[in-house]
Motif scaffolding. Structure first.
Motif, PDB file in Angstrom:
ATOM      1  N   UNK A   5       0.750  -1.498   0.333  1.00  0.00           N
ATOM      2  CA  UNK A   5       0.131   0.189  -0.323  1.00  0.00           C
ATOM      3  C   UNK A   5       0.944   1.394   0.095  1.00  0.00           C
ATOM      4  N   UNK A   6       0.010   2.189   0.172  1.00  0.00           N
ATOM      5  CA  UNK A   6       1.060   3.528  -0.198  1.00  0.00           C
ATOM      6  C   UNK A   6       1.157   4.584   1.245  1.00  0.00           C
ATOM      7  N   UNK A   7       2.005   4.723   1.664  1.00  0.00           N
ATOM      8  CA  UNK A   7       1.977   5.817   3.076  1.00  0.00           C
ATOM      9  C   UNK A   7       2.593   6.704   2.675  1.00  0.00           C
ATOM     10  N   UNK A   8       1.867   7.648   2.612  1.00  0.00           N
ATOM     11  CA  UNK A   8       2.507   9.082   2.947  1.00  0.00           C
ATOM     12  C   UNK A   8       2.904   9.317   1.187  1.00  0.00           C
ATOM     13  N   UNK A  53      -7.474   6.392   2.400  1.00  0.00           N
ATOM     14  CA  UNK A  53      -7.788   7.238   0.820  1.00  0.00           C
ATOM     15  C   UNK A  53      -9.086   8.670   0.746  1.00  0.00           C
ATOM     16  N   UNK A  54      -8.526   9.655   2.240  1.00  0.00           N
ATOM     17  CA  UNK A  54      -8.522  10.422   2.813  1.00  0.00           C
ATOM     18  C   UNK A  54      -9.767  10.694   3.379  1.00  0.00           C
ATOM     19  N   UNK A  68      -4.474  -3.137   1.096  1.00  0.00           N
ATOM     20  CA  UNK A  68      -3.948  -3.521  -0.108  1.00  0.00           C
ATOM     21  C   UNK A  68      -4.272  -2.767  -0.834  1.00  0.00           C
ATOM     22  N   UNK A  69      -3.184  -2.210  -1.642  1.00  0.00           N
ATOM     23  CA  UNK A  69      -3.768  -1.179  -3.145  1.00  0.00           C
ATOM     24  C   UNK A  69      -4.190   0.014  -2.137  1.00  0.00           C
ATOM     25  N   UNK A  70      -4.354   0.658  -1.056  1.00  0.00           N
ATOM     26  CA  UNK A  70      -5.055   2.036  -0.516  1.00  0.00           C
ATOM     27  C   UNK A  70      -3.721   2.750  -0.512  1.00  0.00           C
ATOM     28  N   UNK A 166      -8.656  17.360   7.900  1.00  0.00           N
ATOM     29  CA  UNK A 166     -10.351  17.143   7.487  1.00  0.00           C
ATOM     30  C   UNK A 166     -10.799  17.959   7.496  1.00  0.00           C
ATOM     31  N   UNK A 167     -11.292  18.279   8.591  1.00  0.00           N
ATOM     32  CA  UNK A 167     -12.317  18.942   8.997  1.00  0.00           C
ATOM     33  C   UNK A 167     -12.155  20.462   7.730  1.00  0.00           C
TER      34      UNK A 167
END
Length: 211
Positions: A5-8, A53-54, A68-70, A166-167
């Motif tokens: 997966x992708x991290x940062x 994923x946001x 996985x893959x996120x 996020x807010x």
């Protein structure tokens, strides 16, 4: 199992992940990203909040195999994430300063009266590079937490930063009720929350001025 997966913004691979392993454990113990804190492990305190994923989630409740893959963003990558969002214009509907129904906050003049104090050097050392948290200018919400004195022991701070960012991505001018509701899942035992509310108001005021 192996999880990719992708991290940062970086591709990561975790090997020998067992079925019940949480995303929080993988981030802290396998990838060396201790910013997300391990407290209740029941999704009650919000100290382990990351963006998946946001979407802000409690990483203690997310099984590692589910990512996985996120794409995951932790507090270590928040400054870079914010920078990319500002430069490329992606993010929430209010990212360019349009109204989202929120009202309130403080004036920029009032916001400027807050001065930097508290554990600024500690928080600064965590921001920047997506892996180590060094070398990149702090995001608006991170700087606001410093300037408003919203950091004490710091244990809850990473989750609060992720949630508050996020807010403000979705609502550039949140009311006090909006802020309280958004942060209702993040518990703090030190500050009494007022300085945290000040920090979000400050970030919102600066964000509005920048636009």
């Amino acid at each position: 199992m192996r999880v990719n997966f992708t991290v940062n913004g970086r591709q990561q691979e975790a090997d020998d992940v067992w079925e019940g392993e949480s995303l929080l454990y993988v981030l802290r113990e396998r990838l060396g990203l201790p910013g997300s804190k391990n407290a209740c492990e029941q999704g009650e305190c919000g100290s382990c909040t990351v963006r998946l994923d946001g979407v802000p989630v409690c990483s203690c409740l997310v099984a590692a195999g589910q990512v996985e893959g996120r794409d995951v963003v932790t507090v270590e990558g928040l400054a870079e994430f914010s920078k990319q969002r500002d430069e490329h214009g992606h993010g929430g509907a209010c990212g360019t300063g349009g109204g989202c129904g929120g009202k309130g906050g403080v004036s920029l003049d009032a916001a400027k009266q807050w001065q930097a104090h508290g554990p600024s050097s500690e928080l600064r050392s965590r921001a920047g590079d997506s892996q180590t948290g060094e070398g990149v200018e702090l995001s608006a919400i991170q700087q606001a937490f410093i300037d408003a004195g919203a950091v004490q022991c710091g244990f809850c701070t990473p989750g609060l930063l992720i949630q508050a960012d996020a807010l403000l991505e979705e609502n550039s001018s949140p009311s006090d009720q909006d802020i309280r509701e958004a942060l209702s899942g993040n518990l703090c035992r030190c500050t009494g929350y007022e300085k945290i509310l000040d920090a979000v108001r400050l970030a919102a005021a600066r964000q509005g001025e920048a636009v």
